[in-house]
Write an enzyme that holds these catalytic residues in place. Sequence first.
Site, mmCIF file in Angstrom:
data_model
loop_
_atom_site.group_PDB
_atom_site.id
_atom_site.type_symbol
_atom_site.label_atom_id
_atom_site.label_comp_id
_atom_site.label_asym_id
_atom_site.label_seq_id
_atom_site.Cartn_x
_atom_site.Cartn_y
_atom_site.Cartn_z
ATOM 1 C CB ALA A 47 -37.702 -88.582 -48.063
ATOM 2 N N GLY A 75 -35.134 -84.013 -47.791
ATOM 3 C CA GLY A 75 -36.501 -83.512 -47.942
ATOM 4 C C GLY A 75 -36.852 -82.445 -46.906
ATOM 5 C CD GLU A 99 -35.196 -82.052 -51.643
ATOM 6 O OE1 GLU A 99 -35.615 -83.013 -50.981
ATOM 7 O OE2 GLU A 99 -34.787 -82.169 -52.806
ATOM 8 C CD GLU A 102 -31.307 -85.504 -50.530
ATOM 9 O OE1 GLU A 102 -30.229 -84.856 -50.425
ATOM 10 O OE2 GLU A 102 -32.415 -84.978 -50.410
HETATM 11 N N1 CAA Z 1 -35.514 -91.632 -42.553
HETATM 12 C C1 CAA Z 1 -35.867 -92.575 -41.657
HETATM 13 N N2 CAA Z 1 -35.440 -92.582 -40.384
HETATM 14 C C2 CAA Z 1 -34.604 -91.596 -40.009
HETATM 15 C C3 CAA Z 1 -34.181 -90.597 -40.891
HETATM 16 C C4 CAA Z 1 -34.688 -90.625 -42.220
HETATM 17 N N3 CAA Z 1 -34.391 -89.670 -43.128
HETATM 18 N N4 CAA Z 1 -33.342 -89.756 -40.234
HETATM 19 C C5 CAA Z 1 -33.252 -90.227 -38.986
HETATM 20 N N5 CAA Z 1 -34.010 -91.331 -38.849
HETATM 21 C C6 CAA Z 1 -34.185 -92.174 -37.648
HETATM 22 C C7 CAA Z 1 -32.961 -93.037 -37.399
HETATM 23 O O1 CAA Z 1 -33.004 -94.195 -38.183
HETATM 24 C C8 CAA Z 1 -33.093 -93.303 -35.930
HETATM 25 O O2 CAA Z 1 -34.063 -94.304 -35.753
HETATM 26 P P1 CAA Z 1 -33.739 -95.582 -34.759
HETATM 27 O O3 CAA Z 1 -33.637 -94.954 -33.397
HETATM 28 O O4 CAA Z 1 -34.957 -96.441 -34.934
HETATM 29 O O5 CAA Z 1 -32.467 -96.171 -35.222
HETATM 30 C C9 CAA Z 1 -33.699 -92.005 -35.372
HETATM 31 O O6 CAA Z 1 -34.278 -91.336 -36.496
HETATM 32 C C10 CAA Z 1 -32.626 -91.081 -34.799
HETATM 33 O O7 CAA Z 1 -31.601 -90.891 -35.775
HETATM 34 P P2 CAA Z 1 -30.028 -91.164 -35.480
HETATM 35 O O8 CAA Z 1 -29.875 -92.211 -34.416
HETATM 36 O O9 CAA Z 1 -29.376 -91.413 -36.784
HETATM 37 O O10 CAA Z 1 -29.634 -89.735 -34.871
HETATM 38 P P3 CAA Z 1 -28.198 -89.026 -34.932
HETATM 39 O O11 CAA Z 1 -28.338 -87.807 -34.070
HETATM 40 O O12 CAA Z 1 -27.103 -89.996 -34.667
HETATM 41 O O13 CAA Z 1 -28.030 -88.552 -36.476
HETATM 42 C C11 CAA Z 1 -28.797 -87.532 -38.528
HETATM 43 C C12 CAA Z 1 -28.910 -87.586 -36.981
HETATM 44 C C13 CAA Z 1 -27.425 -86.991 -38.922
HETATM 45 C C14 CAA Z 1 -29.890 -86.592 -39.003
HETATM 46 C C15 CAA Z 1 -28.981 -88.970 -39.097
HETATM 47 O O14 CAA Z 1 -30.174 -89.521 -38.560
HETATM 48 C C16 CAA Z 1 -29.120 -88.988 -40.601
HETATM 49 O O15 CAA Z 1 -28.123 -88.933 -41.295
HETATM 50 N N6 CAA Z 1 -30.355 -89.117 -41.101
HETATM 51 C C17 CAA Z 1 -30.612 -89.255 -42.540
HETATM 52 C C18 CAA Z 1 -30.454 -87.936 -43.258
HETATM 53 C C19 CAA Z 1 -30.681 -88.138 -44.738
HETATM 54 O O16 CAA Z 1 -29.969 -88.869 -45.400
HETATM 55 N N7 CAA Z 1 -31.737 -87.468 -45.265
HETATM 56 C C20 CAA Z 1 -32.085 -87.576 -46.675
HETATM 57 C C21 CAA Z 1 -33.160 -88.619 -46.879
HETATM 58 S S1 CAA Z 1 -33.523 -88.963 -48.577
HETATM 59 C C22 CAA Z 1 -34.477 -87.654 -49.114
HETATM 60 O O17 CAA Z 1 -34.814 -86.761 -48.355
HETATM 61 C C23 CAA Z 1 -34.886 -87.753 -50.570
HETATM 62 C C24 CAA Z 1 -35.570 -86.561 -51.108
HETATM 63 O O18 CAA Z 1 -34.964 -85.608 -51.573
HETATM 64 C C25 CAA Z 1 -37.036 -86.533 -51.204
#
Ligand code: CAA
Length: 259
Positions: free
Chosen positions: A67, A110, A113, A133
């Site tokens: 998400a 998400g 999921e 998360e």
């Molecule tokens: N939401 C918003 N933006 C996201 C994102 C997310 N879930 N995942 C990645 N992005 C964005 C980053 O912020 C980044 O944007 P900027 O260039 O503007 O900074 C861009 O995508 C590229 O990401 P990274 O620079 O972080 O890429 P990376 O290769 O270094 O890392 C990753 C990749 C490990 C997937 C890392 O991006 C990450 O940890 N993302 C979040 C994963 C996460 O926590 N997901 C769960 C979300 S909460 C949820 O899903 C709740 C639910 O159950 C409904």
Amino acid sequence: MNFEFILVENQYAPQIALVRLNRPKELNALNLQLMLELKKALQDLDEDEEVRCIIITGNQQAFAAGADIKQMENKTAIDLLKIDQFETWDQIRKTKKPIIAAVSGFALGGGCELAMTCDMIVASETAKFGQPEIKIGIMPGAGGTQRLTRAVGKALAMEMVLTGKFISAEEALKAGLINKVVPEELYLNEAVKLATEVCAMSPIATRLAKESVNKAFETGLQEGLFFERKNFYMSFTSEDQKEGMSAFVEKRKPDFKGK
Ligand code: CAA
């Protein structure tokens, strides 16, 4: 309807619809609009008599990284309750035609999921599945604690949900989370092959069979999802949620205080 964050294609066969999540710069993070577009596309495809099977995919780098954290960062539990994004997820789950997730790269939060909401998962060797998360101070909210546990069992689900660790496509296959793993250049072809097999069957029997398998899988699930949702909203009452999400956006380590 013109979609901004997804593409609907049918280049493989008229009976196979391909829905591509298309926010590549954000690793296909699932914002509210993308989810509404996905819901609408699936409803349209469900009504389209020609379509018999749907494939949802992302790109090689990401199926979906979860998400949209930036969209959620400053939300309160009450905001989330009012937005009621999970109604969209419930509608997606109700799609009558079979859906195959073709996953390459990240399928996290998400994203994992969403893949689990599909009926079958074909993955590239590069796929990574996870429910991270916990690292941003919340917990899964779109079925993660329920569907993952049913698919892979308590031990691995607990480890993934409590530590946020990712598992590889091979591990996911061994654990029973996914159907197939193939080299990266073949994952979409493999999904199309599987869809072609499904399309060769009676659409009526297919619909009834999908419904029945889901019934077996979902008995008791509603209760679990309801419980999970309350807890997900509850996690937004914590300071740790604000800290976890701010830290992500500011690209620093979170300092969780347990408040
Ligand atoms: N939401 C918003 N933006 C996201 C994102 C997310 N879930 N995942 C990645 N992005 C964005 C980053 O912020 C980044 O944007 P900027 O260039 O503007 O900074 C861009 O995508 C590229 O990401 P990274 O620079 O972080 O890429 P990376 O290769 O270094 O890392 C990753 C990749 C490990 C997937 C890392 O991006 C990450 O940890 N993302 C979040 C994963 C996460 O926590 N997901 C769960 C979300 S909460 C949820 O899903 C709740 C639910 O159950 C409904």
